[in-house]
Write an enzyme that holds these catalytic residues in place. Structure first.
Site, PDB file in Angstrom:
ATOM      1  N   CYS A  88      -2.778 -10.057 -62.015  1.00 12.12           N
ATOM      2  CA  CYS A  88      -2.997 -10.885 -63.209  1.00 12.12           C
ATOM      3  C   CYS A  88      -4.036 -11.968 -62.917  1.00 12.12           C
ATOM      4  CB  CYS A  88      -1.715 -11.609 -63.593  1.00 12.12           C
ATOM      5  SG  CYS A  88      -0.292 -10.562 -63.735  1.00 12.12           S
ATOM      6  N   CYS A 168       7.361  -8.394 -59.043  1.00 12.49           N
ATOM      7  CA  CYS A 168       6.151  -8.616 -59.839  1.00 12.49           C
ATOM      8  C   CYS A 168       6.637  -8.825 -61.260  1.00 12.49           C
ATOM      9  CB  CYS A 168       5.248  -7.391 -59.756  1.00 12.49           C
ATOM     10  SG  CYS A 168       3.972  -7.357 -61.020  1.00 12.49           S
ATOM     11  N   GLN A 293       0.148   5.337 -71.588  1.00 13.11           N
ATOM     12  CA  GLN A 293      -0.140   3.907 -71.772  1.00 13.11           C
ATOM     13  C   GLN A 293       0.908   3.063 -71.050  1.00 13.11           C
ATOM     14  OE1 GLN A 293      -2.731   2.565 -73.385  1.00 13.11           O
ATOM     15  NE2 GLN A 293      -3.549   4.245 -74.596  1.00 13.11           N
ATOM     16  N   TYR A 322      -9.997  13.074 -75.768  1.00  8.13           N
ATOM     17  CA  TYR A 322      -9.399  12.312 -74.657  1.00  8.13           C
ATOM     18  C   TYR A 322      -7.908  12.092 -74.952  1.00  8.13           C
ATOM     19  CZ  TYR A 322     -14.364  11.120 -74.443  1.00  8.13           C
ATOM     20  OH  TYR A 322     -15.719  11.169 -74.438  1.00  8.13           O
ATOM     21  N   GLU A 343      -8.631  17.283 -73.637  1.00 11.45           N
ATOM     22  CA  GLU A 343      -8.398  16.416 -72.488  1.00 11.45           C
ATOM     23  C   GLU A 343      -8.843  17.148 -71.225  1.00 11.45           C
ATOM     24  OE1 GLU A 343      -6.931  13.413 -71.387  1.00 11.45           O
ATOM     25  OE2 GLU A 343      -7.085  14.334 -69.404  1.00 11.45           O
ATOM     26  N   CYS A 420     -10.419   0.807 -74.255  1.00  9.07           N
ATOM     27  CA  CYS A 420      -9.871  -0.142 -73.281  1.00  9.07           C
ATOM     28  C   CYS A 420     -10.995  -0.902 -72.581  1.00  9.07           C
ATOM     29  CB  CYS A 420      -8.974   0.575 -72.278  1.00  9.07           C
ATOM     30  SG  CYS A 420      -9.814   1.912 -71.424  1.00  9.07           S
TER      31      CYS A 420
END
Ligand code: SAH
Length: 467
Positions: A88, A168, A293, A322, A343, A420
């Site tokens: 992060c 985490c 995802q 995709y 894909e 993304c």
């Protein structure tokens, strides 16, 4: 006053900087005279002292030393290793400021790289999380050795040095148990972590995945060998710690000297080799190699937005380029006449076909191959006529030029672009919107909270057709 000469700033020198902007990776940016500094772990509004690390002609990198004045958007990082861990980057920033930052990042890319005037685009409010914590359904932890002991954690930023931690906070709680069991097993049976310097040792990574809707867990141990000695003992220990939620334990063989985490072969040690999960009411079967995802709560919102933009009435032919394991294809299939998915990863298409069966969805067909080649081939063979909607969800590098050219030949009424990486999104939209298409709508969805990565969904429609 210093000018823009590099020589004026020496490595190790202390500087005082007001942070006025964020860089591409979420680092703070500030200026001293004509010099621009990139300083990790700072946020806009901070005044900091920092130590000069590296300088170029007009910019440089410095390491945060102390905060002289805190930004009103600064919060205390919830994770104790937030600074050293490469995961992060925005742990010290208030979440509402993070959302604004991400919205601006995407809009700026569209303006700067795409050349868009956004005043005619319907820009919706960014879709954030309610609580940006413990959202990741998948984590891949590297293993290494330090002072003669096996360790795990995450890599520090831009290096392969492991920052140790036992939890985490954006990952699931079960990660801690799994990692501890793997370390105990390694200690007990003298199985060493992989050493990328000399190629010795066995355990490279541990991949953990959870189906949030089903609670099902998968553990895949990536090894630099053909076999994991005493693997039955590891399975036993994981099963007793995780109980019936544990549905799959596997080993993935990766003996290459590479940064790519997974090798080609996966061997099931326990269970069926997959877990199941739901997005909305569609059920998915997921194997260790499949792309899925990482933020399930936000994924449902993302796909719902893609569905809304696709504006399906039940009469449309849709291509999902995709398509991964068919997540978007199947999510859209109930509202479309027919959906084709394409894909590149064969295993993902096998999952997609199984997933269609699992949900009794018959109006879909999946192809393995490069999206740009399959769709071009189908077009040239005359197999594709009218396409109403094309949905694309490419990896960060964005669309291939051939894919764009084919889309411009096929001319679907609408294109829904799920992205993304907003810089490649902006580059691709610029080409698509040169003549035929118009950017109509944009929503940013926060899929990667506390990191600087963004996800967005856009609607393009033909200039000569109504939305
Ligand atoms: N739409 C899916 C997957 C998106 S990730 C989902 O939301 O789950 C991007 C996918 O593109 C990955 O599954 C990757 O394997 C695939 N991919 C990468 N390059 C490709 C190409 N040239 N043609 C087709 N698929 C590709």
């Amino acid at each position: 006053m210093k000018t823009d000469s590099t020589l004026n700033y020496k490595k190790g020198e202390m500087i005082t900087v007001d942070i006025t902007d964020f860089g591409e990776n979420g680092e703070g940016i500030g200026k001293t005279d004509a010099f621009t500094w990139f300083i990790k772990d700072t946020v806009i509004g901070d005044k900091v002292t920092a130590k000069v690390m590296k300088t170029k002609k007009s910019y440089g990198y410095a390491r945060l030393d102390s905060i002289v004045k805190e930004s009103p958007d600064r919060i205390e990082a919830k994770c104790p290793v937030a600074r050293s861990c490469g995961g992060c980057t925005l742990q010290s920033l208030d979440y509402s400021a993070e959302l604004k930052l991400k919205q601006n990042k995407v809009e700026n890319h569209l303006k700067r790289i795409g050349g868009f005037d956004l005043s005619n685009v319907e820009i919706e409010e960014i879709i954030g999380m309610e609580d940006p914590i413990r959202y990741r359904n998948k984590s891949q932890f590297p293993f290494g050795r330090k002072n003669g002991k096996n360790i795990t954690g995450y890599f520090a930023g831009r290096t392969h040095s492991i920052v140790e931690f036992d939890d985490c906070i954006i990952g699931i709680k079960e990660n801690k148990t799994v990692l501890q069991k793997v370390l105990d097993f390694m200690e007990k049976y003298s199985v060493d972590a992989y050493n990328e310097e000399d190629g010795s040792g066995i355990v490279r990574h541990v991949l953990i995945r959870k189906g949030f809707a089903t609670g099902e867990l998968m553990v895949c141990i990536v090894i630099n060998a053909n076999n994991l000695p005493h693997s039955d003992k590891l399975v036993e220990s994981l099963r007793s710690a995780l109980g019936s939620d544990l549905k799959s334990v596997s080993m993935n063989i990766n003996k290459k000297n590479t940064n790519v985490i997974l090798g080609e072969r996966t061997v099931t040690l326990y269970g069926n080799g997959y877990i199941e999960d739901y997005i909305g009411d569609v059920k998915f079967r997921i194997s260790p190699q499949s792309f899925y995802q990482v933020n399930p709560v936000q994924t449902k919102k993302l796909y719902s937005k893609a569905l809304e933009y696709a504006a399906l009435t039940g009469e449309e032919t849709v291509w999902d380029m995709y398509c991964g394991i068919g997540t978007i294809s199947l999510f859209l299939a109930k509202s479309a006449k027919f959906v084709y998915g394409v894909e590149i990863v064969d295993a993902a298409i096998q999952n997609a076909i199984e997933n269609a069966k699992l949900n009794n969805i018959e109006n879909v067909k999946f192809f393995v191959g490069k999206a740009e080649e399959v769709i071009t081939g189908e077009y040239e063979n005359g197999n594709i006529r009218d396409i109403d909607v094309i949905v694309v969800d490419p990896p960060r590098k964005g669309l291939d030029k051939l894919a764009i050219d084919t889309m411009l030949k096929l001319l679907p009424k609408r294109i829904v672009y799920v992205s993304c990486d907003s810089s490649t999104l902006a580059r691709d939209l610029k080409m698509l919107c040169e003549k035929e298409y118009e950017l109509k709508k944009l929503t940013v969805v926060d899929q990667f909270s506390r990191s600087y990565h963004t996800e967005s969904v856009c609607l393009l429609s033909r200039k000569d057709k109504a939305v």
